[in-house]
Design an enzyme around this catalytic site. Sequence first.
Site, short mmCIF file in Angstrom:
data_model
loop_
_atom_site.label_atom_id
_atom_site.label_comp_id
_atom_site.label_asym_id
_atom_site.label_seq_id
_atom_site.Cartn_x
_atom_site.Cartn_y
_atom_site.Cartn_z
N ASP A 1 0.88 -1.17 0.00
CA ASP A 1 0.00 0.00 0.00
C ASP A 1 0.92 1.22 0.00
OD1 ASP A 1 -2.58 1.34 0.33
OD2 ASP A 1 -1.78 1.91 2.29
N ASP A 36 -1.19 -0.99 6.80
CA ASP A 36 -1.13 -0.48 8.17
C ASP A 36 -1.84 -1.39 9.18
OD1 ASP A 36 -3.82 -0.01 7.81
OD2 ASP A 36 -3.63 2.15 7.61
N ASP A 48 -6.29 -1.31 6.01
CA ASP A 48 -6.16 -2.28 4.93
C ASP A 48 -6.59 -3.67 5.35
OD1 ASP A 48 -4.93 -0.36 3.17
OD2 ASP A 48 -3.14 -0.52 4.40
#
Length: 708
Positions: free
Chosen positions: A413, A601, A605
Amino acid sequence: MVKNVKLSISGMTCAACSGRIEKKLKKMDGVLNVSVNLPLQTGEVVFDESKIQLDKIIKIIEDLGYGAKLFNKNLNEEISEKWILIKIIVGFIFSIPLFLGMIFHLLNIRYAEFLMNPYVQLILATPVQFYCGFQFYKGAYHNLKTGGANMDLLVVLGTSAAYIFSVFNIFKGGDLYFETSAILITLVLFGKYMEAKATGKASDAIKKLIDYAPKKAKVIKDGNIYEIDIKDIKVGDLLLVGSGDKVPVDGEIVEGKGLIDESMITGESLPIDKTVGDRVIGGTINKHYIFKMIASTTSEGTILSQIIRLIENVQTSKAPIQRFADKVSNIFVPSVVGISILTFLGWYTYSHNLSTALINAVAVLVISCPCALGLATPTSIMVSSGASAKKGILFKDAAAIENINKIKAIIFDKTGTITTGKIYVKKFQSTGVLDENILFSLVKKVESHSSHPLASAIVEYISNKSSLLMDDVDVLDIEEKSGSGMMGYWSGKELFVGKPYTPIEEEPGSIVAIYIEGRLEGYFLLQDQLKDDAADVVGRFMKDGVEVFLLTGDNRKTADFFAEKIGLNRNNVISEVLPSEKADYVSKIRDTKEFVAMVGDGINDAPALATADIAIAMGNGTDIAIESASVVVMRGDLGAVYNAFKIGEYTLKNIKQNLFWALFYNSLGIPLAAFGFLNPIIAGTAMAFSSVSVVSNALRLRKMRLIY
């Protein structure tokens, strides 16, 4: 009601023991799962209390010949070594004269001939056989009684054969082998002692973590300071932390400041300045200054407690590769007994010499060591999980340590993962139609209702930028439009703050536009900073043959900008992804890349992490959901993610080495003993130290060389 309990189990000597306990309990109605750890001498049992009670589970284990009781981590229980050391000393005291007598006889030295007296040898050998060796007889009896066989049986058969044959020869005449039985028992006990010492070192990491937990705390009540037990702290208590004190529990500083050493939690070596509003972690050390804090957890709910539970879970769980060792161990002891019988029959048929046949059969029994096989995997997992915890890397279970090596692709991400996550407003551009103070007042009113990082950065920017905000601005019916922005109504007009309706030409970054009744009134350009190690980490993964993907909700221009910075092919960049869509993209990549890791995180997510084969959650030690991932990285740097990958690689390599040497040792030793090339005493020495060599090899993982 389903219950999960951890037990201390004593008396296990090899993988056959732990295997029998698991096999027996799994057959019981109501027992849902069992995992027994041989090195730690513990077991974890998941059971349905409506079908079976804990007392019955403990009774079943005791009926198998082992001790069982509830595990108490507060007592920091260790495998008792004192009793075995006493038996070793007794064994050596009585065995050394027997050994010297044998040497003098072989060298034809006419000295201390009384040592060759059969009755003296019987007197010396008997205490060793039945006092020092009692635990082996007890273990073998309980195993045979319940239809099993373990290392105890091999020791008992081998030493008893030598002892009984010698007693028989005292009266009938013939060679005596009292020194063989006595020295074998002493050597096996010594090997067990060394194994226990080495295993103790392997579990040092978790003992140190338990020691980090404070025992006392200073609580402030009615203006007075009282020292209380850590267990008595309640959420909301006002606590005082002085210079050099350990932070009692997790909480928030409300007065003063501190210089906090968080190395035991995050692996970060430098102390961190903390002040009012900052969160602190229980177990960390305040190196300087004094502060007051409000407790946000009890002693059982701290980050440190969660880490300890996680490591305990890893060390109790089994890696998939352990199944191979378990299968071999299940048939190992019966196979060795069979080979020993064949050796005896073969040598007696060939030589017609009962002594030769017996000695070679005994050598087969004592050279065989199922212990090394049983210790090969769990000891490596135990050392690895402890060493990685010191680096701020936590694996959820043993399977995660093994499986992280299988990843073919890794998905990062963007925000907060390859970037710092500290988003700031670089530029504000107004169309000039509406007064800037009114515009800022409207935007702050709306964005204050959002938890999105972009909204927080905008609110902070406006608060610092303008001193003429209008508090009486009234925005009604504020709501969040998932994945696009915030909406409300001002003076009957629709107000929208979020993604632009049409592209806005700007430099790379995130654009948050402001619309009133569909008309653009202005926009913010927000940017994030790339983490210092992002490009290097991505490069190393690609060099190792792992394909790297970038997943982000940012526009294509911004996504490509960051991809170029880290050296990533634009074809591997997936941009403009809504939070709800991330899991779908992870699933699509899994379909083509077989085994995939996702790095995020751990909170925002969560669905995407749950979809990946290996979920890696990153944080700064305070704002991370520890239970949300396969791997938890307590530090915010990407280097720790690569370290986790290498730890898995080193651990699996170490396990394979252990299994190889355990199998090689037995595969080589048993034939040599069967063909008469090994004296039982040499065989016993090799058996005693085979387990020690496996544990010693596992301990090398404490010195893993990691790049970051």
